[in-house]
Structures are given as structure tokens and as C-alpha cells.
Design a protein around this motif. Structure first.
Motif, PDB file in Angstrom:
ATOM      1  N   THR A   1      -0.913 -10.487  -6.869  1.00  0.00           N
ATOM      2  CA  THR A   1      -1.587 -11.573  -6.144  1.00  0.00           C
ATOM      3  C   THR A   1      -0.589 -12.388  -5.328  1.00  0.00           C
ATOM      4  N   GLU A   2       0.569 -12.678  -5.911  1.00  0.00           N
ATOM      5  CA  GLU A   2       1.603 -13.455  -5.203  1.00  0.00           C
ATOM      6  C   GLU A   2       2.132 -12.690  -3.988  1.00  0.00           C
ATOM      7  N   CYS A   3       2.410 -11.397  -4.169  1.00  0.00           N
ATOM      8  CA  CYS A   3       2.938 -10.596  -3.066  1.00  0.00           C
ATOM      9  C   CYS A   3       1.922 -10.465  -1.932  1.00  0.00           C
ATOM     10  N   LEU A   4       0.660 -10.250  -2.284  1.00  0.00           N
ATOM     11  CA  LEU A   4      -0.373 -10.116  -1.258  1.00  0.00           C
ATOM     12  C   LEU A   4      -0.612 -11.441  -0.528  1.00  0.00           C
ATOM     13  N   ALA A   5      -0.540 -12.552  -1.264  1.00  0.00           N
ATOM     14  CA  ALA A   5      -0.713 -13.864  -0.628  1.00  0.00           C
ATOM     15  C   ALA A   5       0.391 -14.116   0.396  1.00  0.00           C
ATOM     16  N   GLU A   6       1.617 -13.722   0.060  1.00  0.00           N
ATOM     17  CA  GLU A   6       2.730 -13.891   1.000  1.00  0.00           C
ATOM     18  C   GLU A   6       2.561 -12.996   2.225  1.00  0.00           C
ATOM     19  N   ALA A   7       1.854 -11.860   2.061  1.00  0.00           N
ATOM     20  CA  ALA A   7       1.700 -10.909   3.164  1.00  0.00           C
ATOM     21  C   ALA A   7       0.517 -11.219   4.077  1.00  0.00           C
ATOM     22  N   VAL A   8      -0.341 -12.158   3.668  1.00  0.00           N
ATOM     23  CA  VAL A   8      -1.547 -12.459   4.457  1.00  0.00           C
ATOM     24  C   VAL A   8      -1.227 -12.815   5.911  1.00  0.00           C
ATOM     25  N   PRO A   9      -0.246 -13.696   6.200  1.00  0.00           N
ATOM     26  CA  PRO A   9       0.045 -14.016   7.606  1.00  0.00           C
ATOM     27  C   PRO A   9       0.421 -12.795   8.439  1.00  0.00           C
ATOM     28  N   SER A  10       1.202 -11.874   7.867  1.00  0.00           N
ATOM     29  CA  SER A  10       1.595 -10.686   8.627  1.00  0.00           C
ATOM     30  C   SER A  10       0.396  -9.760   8.858  1.00  0.00           C
ATOM     31  N   PHE A  11      -0.543  -9.706   7.898  1.00  0.00           N
ATOM     32  CA  PHE A  11      -1.765  -8.925   8.113  1.00  0.00           C
ATOM     33  C   PHE A  11      -2.600  -9.531   9.230  1.00  0.00           C
TER      34      PHE A  11
ATOM     35  N   ARG B   1       9.579  -4.356  -5.625  1.00  0.00           N
ATOM     36  CA  ARG B   1       9.935  -3.418  -4.549  1.00  0.00           C
ATOM     37  C   ARG B   1       8.815  -2.418  -4.291  1.00  0.00           C
ATOM     38  N   ILE B   2       8.154  -1.983  -5.361  1.00  0.00           N
ATOM     39  CA  ILE B   2       7.026  -1.052  -5.196  1.00  0.00           C
ATOM     40  C   ILE B   2       5.911  -1.707  -4.388  1.00  0.00           C
ATOM     41  N   ILE B   3       5.516  -2.909  -4.799  1.00  0.00           N
ATOM     42  CA  ILE B   3       4.407  -3.603  -4.126  1.00  0.00           C
ATOM     43  C   ILE B   3       4.768  -3.906  -2.677  1.00  0.00           C
ATOM     44  N   GLN B   4       5.985  -4.378  -2.443  1.00  0.00           N
ATOM     45  CA  GLN B   4       6.404  -4.706  -1.076  1.00  0.00           C
ATOM     46  C   GLN B   4       6.435  -3.473  -0.189  1.00  0.00           C
ATOM     47  N   ASN B   5       6.892  -2.361  -0.719  1.00  0.00           N
ATOM     48  CA  ASN B   5       6.911  -1.119   0.066  1.00  0.00           C
ATOM     49  C   ASN B   5       5.499  -0.626   0.372  1.00  0.00           C
TER      50      ASN B   5
END
Length: 300
Positions: free
Chosen positions: A162-172, A198-202
Motif C-alpha cells: 500500500t505504501e509503495c503504490l501510494a508513492e507511485a500514484v503521481p507517476s501513474f 525492490r520486488i514491488i518497485q520493479n
């Protein structure tokens, strides 16, 4: 008892003894081969019974075993050289890349015309892609040569995703991609936190590079495992082979020279190091990448 009967009886007895000794030698050869296979010994196969054909068979078996051992050692040496090559390339490229980034930043701070600024933006874009490529090379070389054991502990995978996806929302949003993720119940895994990140970020990076319109992310439990599922939609004319997606340097498109094809290879290596695995499936234009991880179970 007449002599012919005695001679015939003796011949039969000798033949039976001969066949028994042959069977005994074949059994002994099988035992030696089984020992080499299961106990990883390098002792050559030997034979006690004197027989020309049997001796030649053993010689040929030993020659084949020796050739296979030489081939195995050659492959090990070549793989070691390849790992060293990747590590050296990634290290050697970082110094000139740092200088390039410095000069580009100096240019960006100066006064430029619109046309010059556009060209500078293009140069900055490709410099970032090169930096990502070098980072993947370095990460991959570290993974395949690492000897340290991972620190496995209880990790709340739901919170981490959830934390990783929340950080990625602006780039999406910048790429006009819709992120579809329904936060599930708390799922705990036995894993290494840095490796999971690293897995989630990749996986997120892979979706940003290849997705069209929508990205669907799920976290669920299946067959006593935690499963991270990342789905995105590809172009209709995509040449992607899901069976090769986790091979190093595979990109699925020969025209994509700016991508290393190492991101998913790294994902699979990290998942396997934690006792899990990775798989991919393509149905028409819908690509799903699944990463399986062992669930954390309380011993009590």
C-alpha cells in the motif's frame, strides 16, 4: 553318466556363472553411477570382471563423465567471468554518467532558448534511462554474486504494498494510467524487507513502462502462499513471450534499446531467495505477473 552329458553340464554351469558375474558387474556399475549422482563424487567407474566389451563400456562411460565434468567447470568459469563483467561495466559507467549529469545540470541553470531547452530535456530523459540501466546492471551483479543470507522476518506485506503504490500514484497519473488496487486484509509473509521493496518497485516500474490505460494490482492468499498480482494491458501487436519474461536481458521488443530487461529477472531472483517464485501469463492483451511468497505462520 557319459562324457557328453558331463561336458554339457559343465558348459551350462560355466555359462550360468558367467551370466551371474556379468549381472553382478552391471549392478556394481549402476551403484557407482548412483553414488556419483547423489553424493556428487568424482570417482571414475571401475570394473572387476575381465571382459573386453564390458571394459570398453566402462571406458566410454568414464570418458563421457569426464567430458561432462569439463563442460560443467567451463560453464562455471564462464558464468563467473560474466558476473565480473557486469559488475565492472556498471562500476565503470557510473563515473562518466555522474560527469554528464553535472554538465547537464549546469546547462539547465543557464539561459537557453526554447529549442535548446527542448534538446536539453531530451538529453536529460535519456540520461535518466541510462542511469536506470546502470542501476539494474549493478543490482543484478550484486544479487547473482551475493553470499550473505537474507534477513527473513515477519513482514506486513499489505502495508508495504500500500505504501509503495501510494508513492507511485503521481507517476501513474502523469502517464494517464488508472491504478486499480483494493487494499486486502493484512497478509504477513516471511521475507526480507529490503528485497520485498525492490520486488514491488520493479513491478511498479515495469507497469509504468509497458501498461496501457489501466493497472490492476491484487494481493491474495493462494495455496498457502501470498501472491502479488500485477496486471496491465499491452498493445495488440505486442511480441511478448511470457515464458521468457524473467530471462535476463529479455525485453520482448528488439526496438526497446533503452530498457535492460533485468527488472523482472531481479524480481524472480529475489523471490526465489526468499523461498517463493514468479510467473507470467498473457491472455490476448492482458499481461499478469505473479510473485509468490511464503506466508508467515505463528509457531504457537
Amino acid at each position: 553318466m557319459n562324457i557328453p552329458v558331463i561336458v554339457l553340464t559343465a558348459i551350462i554351469v560355466l555359462l550360468i556363472l558367467y551370466i551371474y558375474l556379468l549381472k553382478r558387474q552391471f549392478k556394481n556399475i549402476n551403484r557407482q553411477l548412483d553414488k556419483r549422482l547423489n553424493k556428487h563424487t568424482r570417482q571414475p567407474v571401475s570394473v572387476e570382471f575381465i571382459n573386453r566389451q564390458l571394459n570398453q563400456l566402462v571406458i566410454n562411460i568414464n570418458n563421457c563423465l569426464k567430458a561432462e565434468e569439463n563442460l560443467r567447470l567451463t560453464c562455471i568459469r564462464d558464468e563467473k567471468k560474466f558476473k565480473e563483467l557486469i559488475a565492472n561495466i556498471s562500476h565503470d559507467l557510473r563515473t562518466p554518467l555522474t560527469a554528464i549529469k553535472g554538465y547537464l545540470q549546469m546547462l539547465d541553470n543557464g539561459e537557453l532558448s526554447c529549442e535548446q531547452q527542448m534538446k536539453l530535456d531530451v538529453a536529460v530523459k535519456y540520461t535518466r534511462e541510462l542511469e536506470q540501466l546502470i542501476s539494474h546492471f549493478f543490482e543484478y551483479s550484486c544479487l547473482i554474486s551475493a553470499e550473505d543470507e537474507l534477513k527473513l522476518e515477519k513482514i506486513n506485506l499489505t502495508n508495504l504494498m500500500t505504501e509503495c503504490l501510494a508513492e507511485a500514484v503521481p507517476s501513474f497519473e502523469e502517464q494517464h494510467l488508472i491504478l486499480d488496487f483494493i487494499e486486502p486484509k493484512a497478509i504477513f509473509v516471511l521475507g526480507d524487507k529490503e528485497s520485498l521493496l525492490r520486488i514491488i518497485q520493479n513491478l511498479i516500474r515495469n507497469c509504468r513502462q509497458h501498461a496501457r490505460d489501466r493497472v490492476e494490482v491484487q494481493l491474495l492468499e493462494e495455496n498457502e502462499q501470498a501472491v502479488m498480482s500485477f496486471c496491465n494491458y499491452m498493445e495488440k501487436d505486442s511480441d511478448l513471450d511470457p515464458g521468457r519474461m524473467f530471462e535476463r536481458f529479455y525485453t520482448g521488443d528488439k526496438a526497446r534499446v533503452s530498457q535492460s530487461g533485468l527488472g523482472l529477472a531481479i524480481v524472480k531472483i529475489l523471490a526465489e531467495q526468499m523461498g517463493g517464485g514468479a510467473a507470467a501469463a498473457l491472455e490476448e492483451v492482458r499481461l499478469e505477473i505473479r510473485v509468490m511468497l511464503p506466508l508467515f505462520r505463528d509457531e504457537g
